[in-house]
Design an enzyme around this catalytic site. Structure first.
Site, PDB file in Angstrom:
ATOM      1  N   GLY A   1      39.709  14.686  20.421  1.00  0.00           N
ATOM      2  CA  GLY A   1      40.631  14.631  21.550  1.00  0.00           C
ATOM      3  C   GLY A   1      41.628  13.497  21.515  1.00  0.00           C
TER       4      GLY A   1
ATOM      5  N   TYR B   1      40.303  15.217  29.969  1.00  0.00           N
ATOM      6  CA  TYR B   1      40.957  14.128  30.708  1.00  0.00           C
ATOM      7  C   TYR B   1      42.456  14.386  30.834  1.00  0.00           C
ATOM      8  CZ  TYR B   1      43.141   9.631  31.643  1.00  0.00           C
ATOM      9  OH  TYR B   1      43.918   8.634  32.174  1.00  0.00           O
TER      10      TYR B   1
ATOM     11  N   GLY C   1      34.546  -0.165  39.059  1.00  0.00           N
ATOM     12  CA  GLY C   1      35.129  -1.313  39.748  1.00  0.00           C
ATOM     13  C   GLY C   1      34.073  -2.357  40.068  1.00  0.00           C
TER      14      GLY C   1
END
Length: 311
Positions: free
Chosen positions: A271, A142, A36
């Site tokens: 993945g 994830y 961020g």
């Protein structure tokens, strides 16, 4: 209403914070600023409270949740590649952090807990469009972390009555998505390279597909999830409902930029799923939501904003 947005200085979170402020909510942000940015909140900095720290810190989380009505838990390491490289860290942030927030929400008695999950939970299902009832198939740490977060959310709804809504975001793009990060979305990376006349790098053969949607459409869905009583305890796909290949994405960028750049190819990344397209009928029926931004319109707006920012 008083709202907490974790990850509120990030790509999607900062757009959500702006929308909450615009409708008159009192907004608190919890962010560790690993991805961020303070400048993402520049337009509303004087109207939000910002706490800097980790969602895995129970003391800080209790302070962040104190007095709020709504929690939008966007803080996460949102990358398949990052999870393959460091699965333990991704588990700590995405799973333990979510549990920490849910426990604080239970103690506070919040009116709504919105948990953004991911299309990654569907894995390699070939029965398109992907409906929420399909069993999850984790192809990466994830994805596994998001499946675990969803499970905790449902458990806290069933066990304690915490009013949880789960949103499965598909491939979100738009302003403030950092193109310099190796973990960023394909659209921001392509936009950055192709604007500079550099060929996009395609992993695999480019025929893999994604379901893209513009960030402001995602924000609308997220706000509705925090409002609609019928949404509590349910899971929703948040997507465009359209399948676009990576090669088609390159062609669309060439149209927007008036270029004729051909991609270079690299080995496929572990993945990653082959095809993705969502069934969005539940979000349409329960939330009253659907996307309103066509891909070419969203890409045009993104390229313009990148130019306006000097990027």
């Amino acid at each position: 209403m008083r709202a907490l947005v974790t990850g509120g200085a990030g790509f999607i979170g900062s757009h959500l914070v702006e929308a909450l402020v615009a409708r008159g909510d009192q907004v608190r942000v919890l962010d560790n600023f690993s991805t961020g940015r303070w400048e993402n909140l520049a337009g509303v900095a004087h109207r939000v409270e910002v706490l800097e720290g980790e969602v895995t810190d129970p003391t800080l989380v209790a302070r962040a949740v104190d007095g709020v009505d709504l929690i939008f838990h966007l803080a996460a390491i949102a990358s398949v590649q990052a999870s393959v490289e460091d699965p333990v860290l991704v588990h700590r942030v995405n799973v333990e952090g979510t549990l920490c927030l849910l426990e604080a929400a239970r103690r506070q008695g919040v009116k709504r807990f919105v948990f953004p999950s991911s299309a990654a939970v569907y894995g390699d299902h070939t029965a398109l469009p992907l409906a929420e009832e399909l069993p999850t198939r984790s192809l990466s740490p994830y994805a596994a972390s998001k499946v675990a977060g969803e499970a905790y959310g449902r458990a806290y709804w069933a066990s304690y009555g915490v009013p949880v809504v789960i949103l499965r975001y598909f491939n979100v793009y738009g302003p403030r998505q950092d193109p310099t990060s190796p973990y960023s979305g394909v659209i921001s990376i392509f936009a950055d390279r192709m604007r500079r006349g550099e060929p996009p790098v395609v992993f695999g053969d480019g025929r893999q597909t994604r379901d893209f949607l513009y960030v402001r459409d995602v924000v609308r869905a997220t706000l509705l999830a925090g409002e609609q009583e019928a949404a509590v305890g349910k899971t929703f796909n948040v997507a465009g409902g359209r399948e676009t290949s990576v090669l088609q994405l390159v062609e669309t960028f060439n149209r927007v930029l008036n270029t004729r750049l051909s991609p270079t190819f690299a080995p496929p990344r572990p993945g990653e799923v082959r095809r993705s397209r969502a069934d969005v009928s539940r979000a349409r029926a329960v939330l009253g939501w659907e996307t309103t931004t066509p891909l070419i319109e969203g890409l045009t707006a993104l390229v313009k904003e990148m130019g306006d920012d000097g990027g």
